[in-house]
Design a protein around this motif. Structure first.
Motif, PDB file in Angstrom:
ATOM      1  N   ALA A 165       0.827  -1.201   0.000  1.00 18.73           N
ATOM      2  CA  ALA A 165       0.000   0.000   0.000  1.00 18.73           C
ATOM      3  C   ALA A 165       0.865   1.255   0.000  1.00 18.73           C
ATOM      4  CB  ALA A 165      -0.930   0.000   1.205  1.00 18.73           C
ATOM      5  N   GLN A 166       1.966   1.237   0.742  1.00 20.42           N
ATOM      6  CA  GLN A 166       2.865   2.398   0.763  1.00 20.42           C
ATOM      7  C   GLN A 166       3.608   2.555  -0.556  1.00 20.42           C
ATOM      8  OE1 GLN A 166       2.733   4.681   3.154  1.00 20.42           O
ATOM      9  NE2 GLN A 166       1.119   3.358   3.987  1.00 20.42           N
ATOM     10  N   LEU A 167       3.947   1.451  -1.197  1.00 19.83           N
ATOM     11  CA  LEU A 167       4.576   1.515  -2.514  1.00 19.83           C
ATOM     12  C   LEU A 167       3.618   2.137  -3.526  1.00 19.83           C
ATOM     13  CD1 LEU A 167       6.852   0.834  -4.488  1.00 19.83           C
ATOM     14  CD2 LEU A 167       5.872  -1.470  -4.696  1.00 19.83           C
ATOM     15  N   LEU A 168       2.351   1.786  -3.437  1.00 17.72           N
ATOM     16  CA  LEU A 168       1.339   2.374  -4.320  1.00 17.72           C
ATOM     17  C   LEU A 168       1.240   3.883  -4.078  1.00 17.72           C
ATOM     18  CD1 LEU A 168      -1.027   1.980  -6.351  1.00 17.72           C
ATOM     19  CD2 LEU A 168      -2.507   1.610  -4.361  1.00 17.72           C
ATOM     20  N   ASN A 169       1.234   4.281  -2.809  1.00 20.49           N
ATOM     21  CA  ASN A 169       1.180   5.709  -2.486  1.00 20.49           C
ATOM     22  C   ASN A 169       2.378   6.457  -3.061  1.00 20.49           C
ATOM     23  OD1 ASN A 169      -1.223   5.541  -1.053  1.00 20.49           O
ATOM     24  ND2 ASN A 169      -0.202   5.136   0.887  1.00 20.49           N
TER      25      ASN A 169
END
Length: 366
Positions: A165-169
């Motif tokens: 999820a943080q990589l997507l952000n």
């Protein structure tokens, strides 16, 4: 002398064989229990329970427009749940399908983002393949830590979902952000050839539903008709017997997690190449977690999962209806989904065990 008093105590005794009728009754009984439980919740909240359940359980099936959206939601749930169920039956608990779903969406989006002017019918199939590989690659991290370092796959896969999820952000707030997107965290819109073809004209239902059904058949053949699937099931049911027979536990873990990651990644790719048409931060909608409920509600059987995926998809659409028409908060919809799993676990416990009342003797000496 000792004074003896007898009383009855409930004891759960494992059934030697559960009938097929009892197994088939477990899901509808669980749905009934969850409905009754949430009925009381809605009354306490001051909502009209009749209006809520009409919106949540009936409206998704009352019009073709609503039902087509149910079919659209069913696709990713069915894909992910079929992949997870294979691992669950082998007692390999992949809880991080949400992260693998996100990685599949990221990998698939790389083609239209890096090649925005590309054309041709090769684009969307390549996106699906790349997305499936991305999900499998993310799941392989969990497999490595589990096999080589004996780390708990539940914790590792769950933590990796948060990393995904943080990589997507990072991508959507940085290098992949649409410069003409009014500062919204989203990518550019994908070109026409990067979109999965529509399956049913006049709706948003696309070919990914057909792919999900085909993979459901493949899952049934794998688990019921192949020796590799048989080894996975034996490893889950009787690990010592599997080891004695020479079945490799590490290989079973790798196969289970890679299949689950492959299916979740494929679902993520189909989502960005289907109804969304771009990579968005809202791609993470909880499909990976809801698919766990779908897998167990379907009895971890490929055919049962098809019906439970349809039910869960209807709850997604019905929950949206209830939030609008009955002023139901989104948390209440998620509580219904969670209570459905809880009710199923209770129901399945009485499928596997029967309740007996036995005498317990208690004595006291003067």
């Amino acid at each position: 002398m000792s004074a003896l008093s007898l009383r009855f105590l409930p004891v759960l005794v494992r059934r030697e064989h559960a009938s097929l009728a009892i197994k088939l009754l477990a899901p509808p009984v669980a749905l009934g229990l969850a409905t009754l439980l949430n009925l009381g919740l809605y009354l306490l909240m001051g909502r009209d329970p009749v209006a809520v359940f009409h919106a949540m359980l009936l409206e998704p099936f009352l019009s073709w427009a609503s039902f087509s959206e149910v079919l659209l939601k069913m696709g990713p749930l069915l894909l992910i749940a079929q992949g997870l169920a294979i691992g669950f039956r082998a007692k390999v608990f992949n809880i991080g399908a949400e992260g693998q779903f996100i990685l599949g969406a990221i990998f698939a989006s790389a083609i239209p983002i890096w090649l925005p002017q590309a054309t041709g019918q090769w684009i969307w199939p390549s996106m699906l393949v790349l997305g499936a590989l991305g999900g499998a690659l993310w799941a392989s991290l969990t497999a490595f830590w589990r096999v080589r370092l004996n780390a708990n796959e539940i914790l590792v896969s769950l933590m990796l979902a948060l990393v995904a999820a943080q990589l997507l952000n990072y991508l959507l707030l940085g290098p992949w952000k649409d410069p003409a997107g009014f500062n919204f965290p989203q990518s550019v819109m994908f070109q026409y050839d990067a979109m999965v073809p529509i399956l049913i004209p006049g709706t948003r239902v696309n070919v990914s539903l057909l792919i999900a059904c085909a993979l459901s058949l493949a899952a049934w053949l794998f688990m019921q008709r192949s020796f590799a699937g048989y080894k996975l099931q034996v490893g889950g049911l009787a690990p010592r017997a599997a080891g004695y027979a020479g079945f490799n536990e590490g290989r079973a873990i790798w196969i289970s997690l890679l299949i689950g990651g492959f299916a979740a990644g494929l679902a993520g790719a189909a989502e960005v190449a289907g109804p969304l048409g771009q990579l968005q931060r809202s791609i993470s909608t909880g499909y990976g977690y809801a698919a766990i409920i779908v897998a167990y509600l379907g009895g971890l059987h490929p055919i049962g999962i098809v019906f439970s995926a349809l039910l869960m998809a209807a709850l997604y659409i019905g929950g949206d209806n209830a939030m609008v028409s009955a002023n139901l908060p989104v948390a209440a919809v998620r509580v219904f989904q969670g209570s459905l799993l809880l009710a199923y676990l209770v129901a399945i416990a009485f499928v596997r065990y029967r309740l007996e009342w036995r005498h317990a003797a208690h004595g006291s000496a003067p």
